[in-house]
Scaffold this motif. Structure first.
Motif, short mmCIF file in Angstrom:
data_model
loop_
_atom_site.label_atom_id
_atom_site.label_comp_id
_atom_site.label_asym_id
_atom_site.label_seq_id
_atom_site.Cartn_x
_atom_site.Cartn_y
_atom_site.Cartn_z
N GLY A 1 35.89 47.96 30.68
CA GLY A 1 34.84 48.13 31.48
C GLY A 1 34.87 49.55 32.27
N LYS A 2 34.01 49.84 33.12
CA LYS A 2 34.51 51.20 34.18
C LYS A 2 34.72 50.51 35.58
CE LYS A 2 32.01 55.15 35.30
NZ LYS A 2 30.77 55.90 34.99
N ASN A 3 35.83 51.04 36.06
CA ASN A 3 36.48 50.99 37.30
C ASN A 3 36.64 49.33 37.51
OD1 ASN A 3 36.39 53.62 38.15
ND2 ASN A 3 34.27 53.40 38.50
N VAL A 4 37.09 48.55 36.52
CA VAL A 4 37.57 47.08 36.81
C VAL A 4 38.71 46.96 37.62
CG1 VAL A 4 37.68 44.71 35.54
CG2 VAL A 4 36.23 46.58 34.51
N LYS A 5 38.57 46.43 38.71
CA LYS A 5 39.55 46.12 39.59
C LYS A 5 40.67 44.93 39.01
CE LYS A 5 38.11 49.37 42.33
NZ LYS A 5 37.60 50.26 41.61
N ALA A 6 42.14 45.34 38.90
CA ALA A 6 43.04 44.52 38.59
C ALA A 6 42.97 42.85 39.39
CB ALA A 6 44.33 45.05 38.37
N ASN A 7 42.60 43.12 40.55
CA ASN A 7 42.85 41.86 41.42
C ASN A 7 41.52 40.99 41.05
OD1 ASN A 7 41.00 43.92 42.69
ND2 ASN A 7 41.16 42.72 44.43
N PHE A 8 40.33 41.43 40.65
CA PHE A 8 39.19 40.78 40.12
C PHE A 8 39.56 40.18 38.89
CE2 PHE A 8 36.93 43.64 43.37
CZ PHE A 8 36.13 42.40 44.20
N VAL A 9 40.15 40.77 37.98
CA VAL A 9 40.56 40.32 36.64
C VAL A 9 41.64 39.00 37.04
CG1 VAL A 9 41.61 40.48 34.45
CG2 VAL A 9 40.04 42.35 35.58
N GLU A 10 42.55 39.16 37.65
CA GLU A 10 43.62 38.36 38.16
C GLU A 10 42.82 36.88 38.65
OE1 GLU A 10 46.64 40.22 40.41
OE2 GLU A 10 46.93 41.51 38.68
N ARG A 11 42.10 37.07 39.72
CA ARG A 11 41.30 36.31 40.18
C ARG A 11 40.32 35.39 39.14
NH1 ARG A 11 36.41 36.43 42.31
NH2 ARG A 11 35.70 34.44 43.68
N ALA A 12 39.96 36.00 38.44
CA ALA A 12 38.75 35.43 37.21
C ALA A 12 39.65 34.55 36.29
CB ALA A 12 38.28 36.48 36.69
N ILE A 13 40.87 35.13 35.73
CA ILE A 13 41.67 34.44 35.02
C ILE A 13 42.45 33.11 35.92
CG2 ILE A 13 44.01 34.41 33.97
CD1 ILE A 13 43.37 37.35 33.32
N LYS A 14 42.64 33.20 36.88
CA LYS A 14 43.32 32.12 37.68
C LYS A 14 42.17 31.10 38.02
CE LYS A 14 45.41 31.09 42.26
NZ LYS A 14 46.50 30.59 42.19
N MET A 15 41.22 31.44 38.32
CA MET A 15 40.01 30.36 38.56
C MET A 15 39.67 29.80 37.16
SD MET A 15 37.49 32.58 41.10
CE MET A 15 36.32 31.08 41.21
N SER A 16 39.66 30.55 36.22
CA SER A 16 39.24 29.87 34.82
C SER A 16 40.25 28.87 34.58
CB SER A 16 39.03 31.01 33.60
OG SER A 16 39.12 30.26 32.63
N THR A 17 41.74 29.28 34.42
CA THR A 17 42.70 28.46 34.03
C THR A 17 42.95 27.36 34.98
OG1 THR A 17 44.60 30.03 34.86
CG2 THR A 17 43.88 30.51 32.48
N GLU A 18 42.92 27.53 36.27
CA GLU A 18 43.24 26.43 37.23
C GLU A 18 42.09 25.59 37.62
OE1 GLU A 18 45.44 28.06 40.34
OE2 GLU A 18 46.89 29.18 38.95
N LYS A 19 40.87 25.89 37.51
CA LYS A 19 39.61 25.27 38.08
C LYS A 19 38.59 25.04 36.83
CE LYS A 19 36.51 25.01 41.71
NZ LYS A 19 35.91 25.72 43.10
#
Length: 139
Positions: free
Chosen positions: A97-115
């Motif tokens: 993507g364009k200007n995708v922020k690492a903290n948003f990716v980390e949060r999205a992965i965490k939410m997916s895998t844990e919730k």
């Protein structure tokens, strides 16, 4: 949710989802398979990857991240003895993507895998599930 599996021949099966989609499943050659379809345990791993991909994309979109592509690579290790359950699964997320922020990716992965990802949470009952990611920048 419903599924139907019909035996075709040898270890070849035709699976049909409750929504009417079909998939061919075949066993390994040593069990009489002919390489004409996916193995059921491959489908399970692919289902997990699809489930978490769905979540991560939706979460990133809602976070207004400009994602252009998402590829999930899943590697699973199974026990040597029956039942040959998954014992370790590693998920690698490739987010383009364009200007995708690492903290948003980390949060999205965490939410997916844990919730949210039912498949990941279910398989984590027998397997150690790990993940990492990379962000590929586009102009």
């Amino acid at each position: 949710m419903k599924a139907r599996v019909k035996w075709v021949e040898d270890v070849l099966f035709l699976g049909e989802s409750g929504t009417g989609h079909t998939v061919v499943m075949d066993g390994p050659e040593e069990a009489g398979g002919h390489g004409t379809g996916m193995r059921p345990m491959e489908l399970l791993l692919m289902g997990m990857a699809g489930c978490t991909a769905f979540d991560v994309i939706e979460i990133l979109k809602k976070s207004q991240q400009d994602i252009r592509d998402c590829v999930i690579e899943a590697n699973g290790e199974r026990s040597e003895e029956a039942p040959k359950v998954y014992t370790h699964i590693h998920i690698h997320y490739k987010i383009t993507g364009k200007n995708v922020k690492a903290n948003f990716v980390e949060r999205a992965i965490k939410m997916s895998t844990e919730k949210y990802c039912s498949a990941t949470i279910m398989l984590a009952k027998t397997a150690t599930v790990t993940h990492d990611y990379e962000i590929i920048e586009v102009e």
